[in-house]
Write an enzyme that holds these catalytic residues in place. Sequence first.
Site, mmCIF file in Angstrom:
data_model
loop_
_atom_site.group_PDB
_atom_site.id
_atom_site.type_symbol
_atom_site.label_atom_id
_atom_site.label_comp_id
_atom_site.label_asym_id
_atom_site.label_seq_id
_atom_site.Cartn_x
_atom_site.Cartn_y
_atom_site.Cartn_z
ATOM 1 N N HIS A 1 45.680 38.312 46.512
ATOM 2 C CA HIS A 1 45.291 38.707 45.496
ATOM 3 C C HIS A 1 46.712 39.429 44.227
ATOM 4 O O HIS A 1 46.198 40.213 43.620
ATOM 5 C CB HIS A 1 44.065 39.837 45.838
ATOM 6 C CG HIS A 1 42.875 38.920 46.949
ATOM 7 N ND1 HIS A 1 41.613 38.731 45.993
ATOM 8 C CD2 HIS A 1 42.498 38.853 47.782
ATOM 9 C CE1 HIS A 1 41.093 38.819 46.447
ATOM 10 N NE2 HIS A 1 41.831 38.173 47.771
ATOM 11 N N ASN B 1 34.589 40.577 46.292
ATOM 12 C CA ASN B 1 34.857 38.856 46.007
ATOM 13 C C ASN B 1 33.957 38.454 45.271
ATOM 14 O O ASN B 1 32.363 39.525 44.555
ATOM 15 C CB ASN B 1 34.781 37.622 47.085
ATOM 16 C CG ASN B 1 36.202 37.784 47.513
ATOM 17 O OD1 ASN B 1 37.520 38.698 47.310
ATOM 18 N ND2 ASN B 1 36.915 37.449 48.538
HETATM 19 C C1 HEM Z 1 39.928 41.108 57.363
HETATM 20 C C2 HEM Z 1 39.948 41.391 56.744
HETATM 21 C C3 HEM Z 1 40.790 40.915 55.704
HETATM 22 C C4 HEM Z 1 42.025 41.704 55.720
HETATM 23 C C5 HEM Z 1 43.243 42.511 56.516
HETATM 24 C C6 HEM Z 1 42.083 41.813 54.321
HETATM 25 C C7 HEM Z 1 43.554 42.439 53.884
HETATM 26 C C8 HEM Z 1 44.494 42.671 52.510
HETATM 27 C C9 HEM Z 1 44.883 42.824 51.731
HETATM 28 C C10 HEM Z 1 46.431 43.486 52.388
HETATM 29 C C11 HEM Z 1 45.514 42.884 50.451
HETATM 30 C C12 HEM Z 1 46.447 43.416 49.367
HETATM 31 C C13 HEM Z 1 46.077 45.026 49.179
HETATM 32 C C14 HEM Z 1 47.071 44.975 48.167
HETATM 33 O O1 HEM Z 1 48.255 45.398 48.451
HETATM 34 O O2 HEM Z 1 46.701 45.966 47.052
HETATM 35 C C15 HEM Z 1 43.865 42.671 49.477
HETATM 36 C C16 HEM Z 1 43.613 42.541 49.306
HETATM 37 C C17 HEM Z 1 42.218 42.265 48.441
HETATM 38 N N1 HEM Z 1 41.441 41.541 49.077
HETATM 39 FE FE1 HEM Z 1 41.487 41.589 51.157
HETATM 40 N N2 HEM Z 1 41.365 41.379 53.402
HETATM 41 C C18 HEM Z 1 40.988 40.777 54.268
HETATM 42 C C19 HEM Z 1 39.174 40.437 53.442
HETATM 43 C C20 HEM Z 1 39.263 40.976 52.051
HETATM 44 C C21 HEM Z 1 37.718 40.162 51.906
HETATM 45 C C22 HEM Z 1 36.299 40.004 52.750
HETATM 46 C C23 HEM Z 1 37.089 40.300 50.839
HETATM 47 C C24 HEM Z 1 36.083 40.268 49.645
HETATM 48 C C25 HEM Z 1 34.609 40.332 50.100
HETATM 49 C C26 HEM Z 1 38.209 40.968 50.302
HETATM 50 C C27 HEM Z 1 38.766 40.843 49.339
HETATM 51 C C28 HEM Z 1 40.074 41.375 48.532
HETATM 52 C C29 HEM Z 1 40.190 41.961 47.118
HETATM 53 C C30 HEM Z 1 39.683 41.621 45.882
HETATM 54 C C31 HEM Z 1 42.342 42.438 47.059
HETATM 55 C C32 HEM Z 1 42.556 42.845 45.744
HETATM 56 C C33 HEM Z 1 42.328 43.933 45.397
HETATM 57 C C34 HEM Z 1 42.512 44.114 44.385
HETATM 58 O O3 HEM Z 1 42.261 44.050 42.928
HETATM 59 O O4 HEM Z 1 44.511 45.406 44.244
HETATM 60 N N3 HEM Z 1 39.844 40.456 51.311
HETATM 61 N N4 HEM Z 1 43.492 42.215 51.613
#
Ligand code: HEM
Length: 506
Positions: free
Chosen positions: A56, A128
């Site tokens: 993202h 999402n």
């Molecule tokens: C085990 C599953 C998941 C892991 C380990 C994970 C991990 C991460 C990590 C490490 C980031 C970067 C955060 C940052 O540096 O600011 C991220 C961003 C993001 N993830 Fe996940 N994620 C997972 C599943 C999901 C799911 C299922 C969704 C949605 C339902 C999701 C939505 C997002 C969104 C929207 C961002 C961006 C947040 C922003 O706008 O700063 N992720 N994720």
Amino acid sequence: MADNSKKLTTTSGAPWPNNQDSLTAGERGPLLMQDYQLIEKLAHQNRERIPERTVHAKGWGAHGELVITEDISKYTKAKVLQKGAKSPLIARFSTVAGERGAADHERDVRGFSLKIYTEEGNWDMVGNNTPVFFVRDPYKFPDFIHTQKRHPKTNMRSPTAMWDFWSLSPESLHQVTILMSDRGLPTSPMHMNGYGSHTFSLWNDEGERFWVKFHFKTEQGHEHYTNDEAEEVTGKTREGYQERLFNAIEDGKFPRWKFQIQIMPELEAEQCDFNPFDLTKVWPHADYPPIDVGHFELNRNPENYFAEIENVAFSPSNIVPGISWSPDRMLQARIFSYADAHRYRLGTHYDQIPVNRPKCPVHHYHKDGEMNVYGGIKTGDPNAYYEPNSFKGPVEVPEAQEPPLRISGDADRYNHRKEDDYSQVRVLFEKVLEDDEKERLFMNIAGTWGAVPEEICERQLAEFKKVHPDYEAGVRKAWEKVKADGDYKPNAAPVTDKTPQTVPAE
Ligand code: HEM
């Protein structure tokens, strides 16, 4: 040019006389070490980038307000969710796979994050634009993301890796079908829904817990690009999302989303004929009808993109009394993962960065460390720097204790393969997608198979067949067309365990 009356200073505030000519020994001479402000300027430039988010990384955001118009106090004691409550928020939308400078109009899932500043702390809803996800166990998340990012040798995105992983992980069928359908390529952040996706929980004053799904429905209507349209738009601008969101807000056309929830009584989860904590499943609306709660609107652009959008740190661990998590394995992993990512990307005390600071008083005993710019401990008495203490330092809040989670079992590695991967995708395929949408779905899938080895395509076709014979037949026909057009040039190298590095450029 407007008369700029502000005086240029050094970073330590001293007036600075000359920002054009460096200090040299003679008119043609070398630089002098003493020209500290030149060194300062170059050193700052070297540090202007922070690590981009591992996923993202490309995003667009704005400030706004969440308004609660309905009474849902029987489900939750959260002050932010009481009728009449108005809470400031910041939203960030994103694509998953692309880097910080990726083009906006790519077929990808969109992130939909809200940080809602409540009087009881920040509530982050990090969702999402889809109600489900590709995998249901966090063990599979890093591998899945590797397939979306660049191949280690070719440094290119690899459809082979994507389809190899998906065809070996049938739980991905639901999300893959949504991604390859019209919903997989919205025209702007304003023209898509947001979903909390996971099952969360609400708890009320009586200590009763309810499972909940959060939905944010666009009031701008859904708009999507076909692949061809997106290609054309990307040829003109790579920043279309930023342009449309920014300009809409500057023009006073504030985008809005309707806020709805689905509710499941706590013990019903045990009788449910599907696992309600499985992130690859939706809750059927007929059984769990959406309930109106309110809306949110975006009405203010950031003054500074880096300070407010790049620095914003969302985390599913940020909940407030009355809102909590569920046993969903993926959600449980995310509770850890995001704060850890922020400590790495932004620094230990990332919550002190203005955009992340709660708008309510903060009292904790975390001490020093990187980014502790405001002095971590604010207890009212310098002697109260540990807990418990006799110096009237902050004390625990027992009423913030949530009710016990009543679903539990023996600790084991329960096989998630036993879940049904097909029924809900069949409903989506048969009952939701229109015929013309199905045709685009088939072509969107086959169009990515230009260099994917035949055995992987066949394995995926077998999975589509388990969903519905027409799904398999439709994609197969589209694939035949790709072949007839001469666009199928499968990788000659065998994809075996022995040759993981031999996937050539695609
Ligand atoms: C085990 C599953 C998941 C892991 C380990 C994970 C991990 C991460 C990590 C490490 C980031 C970067 C955060 C940052 O540096 O600011 C991220 C961003 C993001 N993830 Fe996940 N994620 C997972 C599943 C999901 C799911 C299922 C969704 C949605 C339902 C999701 C939505 C997002 C969104 C929207 C961002 C961006 C947040 C922003 O706008 O700063 N992720 N994720």
